[in-house]
Design a protein around this motif. Structure first.
Motif, PDB file in Angstrom:
ATOM      1  N   ALA A 104       0.829  -1.208   0.000  1.00 51.54           N
ATOM      2  CA  ALA A 104       0.000   0.000   0.000  1.00 51.54           C
ATOM      3  C   ALA A 104       0.860   1.254   0.000  1.00 51.54           C
ATOM      4  O   ALA A 104       1.872   1.333   0.701  1.00 51.54           O
ATOM      5  CB  ALA A 104      -0.929  -0.004   1.212  1.00 51.54           C
ATOM      6  N   GLY A 105       0.449   2.217  -0.824  1.00 47.86           N
ATOM      7  CA  GLY A 105       1.112   3.508  -0.852  1.00 47.86           C
ATOM      8  C   GLY A 105       2.374   3.591  -1.688  1.00 47.86           C
ATOM      9  O   GLY A 105       3.027   4.630  -1.700  1.00 47.86           O
ATOM     10  N   THR A 106       2.716   2.526  -2.393  1.00 50.06           N
ATOM     11  CA  THR A 106       3.957   2.544  -3.175  1.00 50.06           C
ATOM     12  C   THR A 106       3.749   2.963  -4.620  1.00 50.06           C
ATOM     13  O   THR A 106       4.734   3.133  -5.345  1.00 50.06           O
ATOM     14  CB  THR A 106       4.661   1.167  -3.138  1.00 50.06           C
ATOM     15  OG1 THR A 106       3.779   0.170  -3.662  1.00 50.06           O
ATOM     16  CG2 THR A 106       5.074   0.793  -1.724  1.00 50.06           C
ATOM     17  N   ASN A 107       2.508   3.115  -5.049  1.00 51.59           N
ATOM     18  CA  ASN A 107       2.224   3.528  -6.424  1.00 51.59           C
ATOM     19  C   ASN A 107       1.093   4.543  -6.452  1.00 51.59           C
ATOM     20  O   ASN A 107       0.195   4.510  -5.611  1.00 51.59           O
ATOM     21  CB  ASN A 107       1.857   2.324  -7.295  1.00 51.59           C
ATOM     22  CG  ASN A 107       3.042   1.423  -7.524  1.00 51.59           C
ATOM     23  OD1 ASN A 107       3.196   0.404  -6.852  1.00 51.59           O
ATOM     24  ND2 ASN A 107       3.903   1.799  -8.450  1.00 51.59           N
ATOM     25  N   THR A 108       1.143   5.409  -7.441  1.00 55.89           N
ATOM     26  CA  THR A 108       0.109   6.429  -7.611  1.00 55.89           C
ATOM     27  C   THR A 108      -1.101   5.832  -8.320  1.00 55.89           C
ATOM     28  O   THR A 108      -0.988   4.796  -8.986  1.00 55.89           O
ATOM     29  CB  THR A 108       0.634   7.602  -8.450  1.00 55.89           C
ATOM     30  OG1 THR A 108       0.879   7.134  -9.793  1.00 55.89           O
ATOM     31  CG2 THR A 108       1.909   8.192  -7.856  1.00 55.89           C
ATOM     32  N   PRO A 109      -2.251   6.499  -8.230  1.00 55.94           N
ATOM     33  CA  PRO A 109      -3.414   6.043  -8.995  1.00 55.94           C
ATOM     34  C   PRO A 109      -3.122   5.983 -10.499  1.00 55.94           C
ATOM     35  O   PRO A 109      -3.573   5.059 -11.179  1.00 55.94           O
ATOM     36  CB  PRO A 109      -4.490   7.084  -8.664  1.00 55.94           C
ATOM     37  CG  PRO A 109      -4.138   7.549  -7.290  1.00 55.94           C
ATOM     38  CD  PRO A 109      -2.621   7.584  -7.301  1.00 55.94           C
ATOM     39  N   ALA A 110      -2.364   6.937 -11.010  1.00 55.38           N
ATOM     40  CA  ALA A 110      -2.035   6.934 -12.443  1.00 55.38           C
ATOM     41  C   ALA A 110      -1.180   5.729 -12.815  1.00 55.38           C
ATOM     42  O   ALA A 110      -1.394   5.106 -13.864  1.00 55.38           O
ATOM     43  CB  ALA A 110      -1.323   8.228 -12.830  1.00 55.38           C
ATOM     44  N   GLN A 111      -0.211   5.381 -11.982  1.00 54.14           N
ATOM     45  CA  GLN A 111       0.612   4.196 -12.255  1.00 54.14           C
ATOM     46  C   GLN A 111      -0.228   2.927 -12.248  1.00 54.14           C
ATOM     47  O   GLN A 111      -0.053   2.054 -13.094  1.00 54.14           O
ATOM     48  CB  GLN A 111       1.736   4.077 -11.219  1.00 54.14           C
ATOM     49  CG  GLN A 111       2.820   5.110 -11.360  1.00 54.14           C
ATOM     50  CD  GLN A 111       3.776   5.080 -10.181  1.00 54.14           C
ATOM     51  OE1 GLN A 111       3.382   4.925  -9.020  1.00 54.14           O
ATOM     52  NE2 GLN A 111       5.059   5.254 -10.478  1.00 54.14           N
ATOM     53  N   LYS A 112      -1.143   2.823 -11.295  1.00 62.11           N
ATOM     54  CA  LYS A 112      -1.993   1.632 -11.218  1.00 62.11           C
ATOM     55  C   LYS A 112      -2.918   1.554 -12.424  1.00 62.11           C
ATOM     56  O   LYS A 112      -3.089   0.472 -13.007  1.00 62.11           O
ATOM     57  CB  LYS A 112      -2.771   1.616  -9.900  1.00 62.11           C
ATOM     58  CG  LYS A 112      -1.856   1.402  -8.685  1.00 62.11           C
ATOM     59  CD  LYS A 112      -2.613   1.368  -7.376  1.00 62.11           C
ATOM     60  CE  LYS A 112      -2.985   2.752  -6.934  1.00 62.11           C
ATOM     61  NZ  LYS A 112      -3.589   2.794  -5.586  1.00 62.11           N
ATOM     62  N   ALA A 113      -3.486   2.681 -12.838  1.00 58.27           N
ATOM     63  CA  ALA A 113      -4.347   2.692 -14.020  1.00 58.27           C
ATOM     64  C   ALA A 113      -3.559   2.318 -15.272  1.00 58.27           C
ATOM     65  O   ALA A 113      -4.058   1.569 -16.129  1.00 58.27           O
ATOM     66  CB  ALA A 113      -4.986   4.069 -14.188  1.00 58.27           C
ATOM     67  N   ASP A 114      -2.341   2.805 -15.378  1.00 56.09           N
ATOM     68  CA  ASP A 114      -1.479   2.478 -16.511  1.00 56.09           C
ATOM     69  C   ASP A 114      -1.179   0.980 -16.531  1.00 56.09           C
ATOM     70  O   ASP A 114      -1.230   0.341 -17.587  1.00 56.09           O
ATOM     71  CB  ASP A 114      -0.190   3.298 -16.424  1.00 56.09           C
ATOM     72  CG  ASP A 114       0.706   3.106 -17.623  1.00 56.09           C
ATOM     73  OD1 ASP A 114       0.219   3.154 -18.774  1.00 56.09           O
ATOM     74  OD2 ASP A 114       1.919   2.909 -17.417  1.00 56.09           O
ATOM     75  N   PHE A 115      -0.879   0.411 -15.360  1.00 54.52           N
ATOM     76  CA  PHE A 115      -0.623  -1.030 -15.286  1.00 54.52           C
ATOM     77  C   PHE A 115      -1.854  -1.820 -15.701  1.00 54.52           C
ATOM     78  O   PHE A 115      -1.749  -2.791 -16.465  1.00 54.52           O
ATOM     79  CB  PHE A 115      -0.185  -1.441 -13.872  1.00 54.52           C
ATOM     80  CG  PHE A 115      -0.059  -2.924 -13.726  1.00 54.52           C
ATOM     81  CD1 PHE A 115       1.081  -3.579 -14.161  1.00 54.52           C
ATOM     82  CD2 PHE A 115      -1.093  -3.681 -13.190  1.00 54.52           C
ATOM     83  CE1 PHE A 115       1.193  -4.959 -14.060  1.00 54.52           C
ATOM     84  CE2 PHE A 115      -0.998  -5.058 -13.092  1.00 54.52           C
ATOM     85  CZ  PHE A 115       0.156  -5.699 -13.529  1.00 54.52           C
ATOM     86  N   ILE A 116      -3.014  -1.434 -15.211  1.00 53.41           N
ATOM     87  CA  ILE A 116      -4.249  -2.155 -15.541  1.00 53.41           C
ATOM     88  C   ILE A 116      -4.473  -2.154 -17.048  1.00 53.41           C
ATOM     89  O   ILE A 116      -4.769  -3.196 -17.646  1.00 53.41           O
ATOM     90  CB  ILE A 116      -5.449  -1.556 -14.779  1.00 53.41           C
ATOM     91  CG1 ILE A 116      -5.340  -1.913 -13.284  1.00 53.41           C
ATOM     92  CG2 ILE A 116      -6.775  -2.035 -15.362  1.00 53.41           C
ATOM     93  CD1 ILE A 116      -6.319  -1.169 -12.389  1.00 53.41           C
ATOM     94  N   ALA A 117      -4.315  -0.999 -17.680  1.00 54.39           N
ATOM     95  CA  ALA A 117      -4.517  -0.920 -19.138  1.00 54.39           C
ATOM     96  C   ALA A 117      -3.489  -1.768 -19.887  1.00 54.39           C
ATOM     97  O   ALA A 117      -3.839  -2.507 -20.816  1.00 54.39           O
ATOM     98  CB  ALA A 117      -4.442   0.535 -19.591  1.00 54.39           C
ATOM     99  N   ALA A 118      -2.229  -1.684 -19.485  1.00 52.29           N
ATOM    100  CA  ALA A 118      -1.173  -2.432 -20.176  1.00 52.29           C
ATOM    101  C   ALA A 118      -1.319  -3.937 -19.959  1.00 52.29           C
ATOM    102  O   ALA A 118      -1.115  -4.735 -20.884  1.00 52.29           O
ATOM    103  CB  ALA A 118       0.200  -1.951 -19.712  1.00 52.29           C
ATOM    104  N   ALA A 119      -1.669  -4.345 -18.736  1.00 52.08           N
ATOM    105  CA  ALA A 119      -1.841  -5.773 -18.452  1.00 52.08           C
ATOM    106  C   ALA A 119      -3.028  -6.332 -19.226  1.00 52.08           C
ATOM    107  O   ALA A 119      -2.959  -7.439 -19.776  1.00 52.08           O
ATOM    108  CB  ALA A 119      -2.019  -5.993 -16.946  1.00 52.08           C
ATOM    109  N   TYR A 120      -4.120  -5.576 -19.285  1.00 48.10           N
ATOM    110  CA  TYR A 120      -5.279  -6.034 -20.046  1.00 48.10           C
ATOM    111  C   TYR A 120      -4.914  -6.190 -21.527  1.00 48.10           C
ATOM    112  O   TYR A 120      -5.294  -7.174 -22.169  1.00 48.10           O
ATOM    113  CB  TYR A 120      -6.465  -5.076 -19.884  1.00 48.10           C
ATOM    114  CG  TYR A 120      -7.728  -5.619 -20.504  1.00 48.10           C
ATOM    115  CD1 TYR A 120      -8.580  -6.423 -19.762  1.00 48.10           C
ATOM    116  CD2 TYR A 120      -8.038  -5.365 -21.828  1.00 48.10           C
ATOM    117  CE1 TYR A 120      -9.733  -6.947 -20.327  1.00 48.10           C
ATOM    118  CE2 TYR A 120      -9.187  -5.884 -22.402  1.00 48.10           C
ATOM    119  CZ  TYR A 120     -10.026  -6.676 -21.651  1.00 48.10           C
ATOM    120  OH  TYR A 120     -11.151  -7.201 -22.219  1.00 48.10           O
TER     121      TYR A 120
END
Length: 137
Positions: A71-87
């Motif tokens: 928790a707290g190691t990534n920003t919302p933008a980083q997580k959204a970017d990961f979700i899009a790239a992983a999908y």
């Protein structure tokens, strides 16, 4: 030290699983800044008859990916970017002949640093040790 759990249907060839492992580990490092050498990925497969969406079995290629991070190691933008790239990676590897089922998910789960770790040490203990080492300098 993230962990990724990937469930997919229908089962795929071992070469596709290996390609997914490489791509998802790389994306975890690139998009979330996690260390690849301590990234663990578990892949489970289910037959189409055992995966239901909208109470219908076998909707086509389907995936459920969950990554656990501190928790707290990534920003919302980083997580959204990961979700899009992983999908996109899941679509590329699993949906070769048709799109993934719309109810295919990528989930980022954040856990408190004191609640998990690797090598017998919590993330909180690692953070404290690094802070103490920096203060000792």
């Amino acid at each position: 030290m993230p962990t990724l759990q990937l469930k997919l249907s229908p089962p795929v060839a071992p070469a596709i699983e290996a390609a997914l492992a490489r791509d998802l580990t790389r994306l975890t490092a690139e998009r979330l800044g996690k260390r690849a050498e301590v990234t663990a990925l578990m892949i489970e497969t289910l037959s189409a008859a055992r995966w239901y969406i909208g109470a219908q079995a076998g909707p086509g290629p389907t995936a459920w990916l969950e990554i656990s991070i501190t928790a707290g190691t990534n920003t919302p933008a980083q997580k959204a970017d990961f979700i899009a790239a992983a999908y996109a990676a899941l679509q590329r590897h699993l949906g070769r002949e048709q799109p993934l089922a719309p109810a295919s998910y990528v989930i980022v789960r954040e856990l408190p640093a004191g609640d998990w770790g690797y090598g017998g040490q919590t993330q909180e203990a690692r953070r404290l040790a690094a802070t103490q080492a920096a203060q000792a300098k």
